[in-house]
Design an enzyme around this catalytic site. Structure first.
Site, PDB file in Angstrom:
ATOM      1  N   HIS A   1     -18.232  20.233 -83.499  1.00  0.00           N
ATOM      2  CA  HIS A   1     -18.233  20.845 -84.831  1.00  0.00           C
ATOM      3  C   HIS A   1     -18.812  19.941 -85.922  1.00  0.00           C
ATOM      4  O   HIS A   1     -18.277  19.865 -87.033  1.00  0.00           O
ATOM      5  CB  HIS A   1     -16.824  21.301 -85.196  1.00  0.00           C
ATOM      6  CG  HIS A   1     -16.297  22.409 -84.333  1.00  0.00           C
ATOM      7  ND1 HIS A   1     -17.122  23.320 -83.708  1.00  0.00           N
ATOM      8  CD2 HIS A   1     -15.015  22.745 -83.974  1.00  0.00           C
ATOM      9  CE1 HIS A   1     -16.382  24.183 -83.026  1.00  0.00           C
ATOM     10  NE2 HIS A   1     -15.112  23.852 -83.157  1.00  0.00           N
TER      11      HIS A   1
ATOM     12  N   HIS B   1     -14.322  29.321 -88.213  1.00  0.00           N
ATOM     13  CA  HIS B   1     -13.347  28.982 -87.171  1.00  0.00           C
ATOM     14  C   HIS B   1     -11.960  29.568 -87.467  1.00  0.00           C
ATOM     15  O   HIS B   1     -10.950  28.891 -87.287  1.00  0.00           O
ATOM     16  CB  HIS B   1     -13.252  27.468 -87.012  1.00  0.00           C
ATOM     17  CG  HIS B   1     -12.849  27.007 -85.643  1.00  0.00           C
ATOM     18  ND1 HIS B   1     -11.608  27.281 -85.115  1.00  0.00           N
ATOM     19  CD2 HIS B   1     -13.512  26.305 -84.701  1.00  0.00           C
ATOM     20  CE1 HIS B   1     -11.514  26.731 -83.905  1.00  0.00           C
ATOM     21  NE2 HIS B   1     -12.665  26.147 -83.629  1.00  0.00           N
TER      22      HIS B   1
ATOM     23  N   GLU C   1     -15.863  32.892 -82.748  1.00  0.00           N
ATOM     24  CA  GLU C   1     -16.804  32.050 -83.479  1.00  0.00           C
ATOM     25  C   GLU C   1     -18.232  32.485 -83.146  1.00  0.00           C
ATOM     26  O   GLU C   1     -18.765  32.152 -82.090  1.00  0.00           O
ATOM     27  CB  GLU C   1     -16.597  30.581 -83.101  1.00  0.00           C
ATOM     28  CG  GLU C   1     -15.194  30.072 -83.348  1.00  0.00           C
ATOM     29  CD  GLU C   1     -14.895  28.829 -82.526  1.00  0.00           C
ATOM     30  OE1 GLU C   1     -15.628  27.826 -82.674  1.00  0.00           O
ATOM     31  OE2 GLU C   1     -13.940  28.860 -81.725  1.00  0.00           O
TER      32      GLU C   1
END
Length: 385
Positions: free
Chosen positions: A136, A210, A350
């Protein structure tokens, strides 16, 4: 790799495809307010924007991490419940940043093998923060910065747009990147997230949201009885470090087959190597599905329903993939209102390009070049039955 080009005009087509454009009468129920949420130790103010429609649906967005903090949605009896996990104060987001509740993820959502990628013959290194890999965007991704915000509206929608400047070299990524994320709400109980980004040097980019959903209500037990359909005949298998092998494999005959409605819990404990990679102790889902919709915003990508409350979430996106994660590593976090978020207490959807795409030549490109614009639109449509 070829440049990641903008998709234009698709969101406008939704009015005809789904009747999402609100009339002037409907629009009268849309409201917005904002207030200070917190002040960080360095004096930076964190704001919260609240979007509401005439049916009671309410989305709260923080400038910290461009985060969806709460989402109130009615059930089949009209009762509202917050269906996303999060915290009541900014300290919770700071202390538990590795769970990414509701956050905007960047520069690169999901994993990069060993935190590395090459572009035009030059090697780049992102700090690793997930075993041997970068997750991420590295240890200080977009979710750990305070974004600027401005109120934005269009006919039938009320919204807020958050912007962030990511400097050249931040977390090892090349290029000065300007990013915008717009959250907006309409009277058809659709939460829309639109992304836009430009760069002054070639870079890679993979943005997503998220949010962790529990359609029974955040903190109301696990999601094992909630029923999902993923319109995806293939997925990207992973190795033991959760990096894709490069294959696009069929879901048929595996526990990852959600092409017909199936409860999350039906196969989550199956004795299958991929499930063990995702959660070695008990099994779990944490995979990228290759969407049959292939970036067509007019086609349904995923559909999840909670039998108890009747709440239903339908997903539409311009992205080619979606990461379904079932909260495999939630371990009794205390969240909003003092509620406990248990193991398997939520799921994520996601929307994204595929994990490790810069290192996988057969995956859709995540390259963004100067003079091109990255765009993405994702719709979360809620109803009850």
């Amino acid at each position: 790799m070829t440049p990641l080009l903008a998709r234009t005009g698709q969101a406008l087509g939704l009015a005809m495809a789904f009747g999402l454009a609100a009339s002037s009468a409907q629009a009268a129920g849309l409201t917005r307010e904002h207030a200070n949420f917190a002040t960080l130790e360095d004096g930076t103010s964190v704001e919260r924007f609240v979007l509401r429609n005439g049916h009671g649906m309410q989305a709260s967005i923080l400038t910290y991490g461009a985060t969806l903090q709460s989402l109130l949605v009615p059930d089949k009896a009209g009762k509202l419940a917050d269906v996303v996990l999060g915290f009541d104060d900014v300290k919770g987001y700071q202390e538990h940043g590795d769970v990414y509740f509701g956050a905007t993820i960047g520069r690169f959502g999901n994993r990069l093998a060993k935190g590395q990628f090459s572009l035009d013959g030059k090697q780049y290194q992102v700090p690793v923060n997930d075993g041997p890999n970068a997750l991420h965007g590295g240890p200080k991704g977009f979710d750990k910065h305070v974004w600027k915000a401005r109120e934005t509206d269009e006919k039938g929608w009320v919204g807020v747009t958050l912007s962030y400047h990511s400097a050249d070299g931040e977390m090892g990524f090349p290029g000065n990147l300007n990013v915008e994320v717009e959250y907006s709400l309409n009277e058809d109980n659709v939460l829309r997230i639109r992304y836009k980004a430009t760069t002054d040097r070639s870079t890679v980019l993979n943005l997503t949201n998220h949010s962790y959903f529990n359609l029974a209500g955040a903190g109301e037990g696990d999601i094992l009885n909630q029923v999902a359909t993923l319109y995806a005949a293939k997925y990207t298998p992973i190795d033991s470090t959760l990096i894709p092998t490069g294959e696009l494999a069929p879901v048929a005959g595996t526990p990852l087959d959600f092409t017909r409605p199936v409860a999350f819990g039906k196969h989550i404990r199956d004795d299958h190597e991929q499930l063990k990679f995702a959660e070695p102790k008990q099994g779990g889902f944490d995979f990228n599905w290759v969407l049959d919709s292939a970036g067509d915003l007019g086609k349904l990508a995923a559909d999840v329903m909670d039998p108890g409350s009747g709440r239903r979430l339908q997903l539409y996106t311009t992205e080619p993939g979606v990461q379904l994660y079932t909260g495999n590593f939630l371990k009794g976090f205390t969240g909003k209102g003092g509620k406990t978020y248990p193991h398997w207490g939520a799921f994520t959807l996601e929307t994204q390009h595929y994990p490790d795409a810069p290192n996988q030549p057969n995956f859709p490109s995540t390259r963004l070049d100067p003079k091109h614009t990255y765009t993405q639109t994702t719709l979360f449509k809620f109803s009850a039955q």
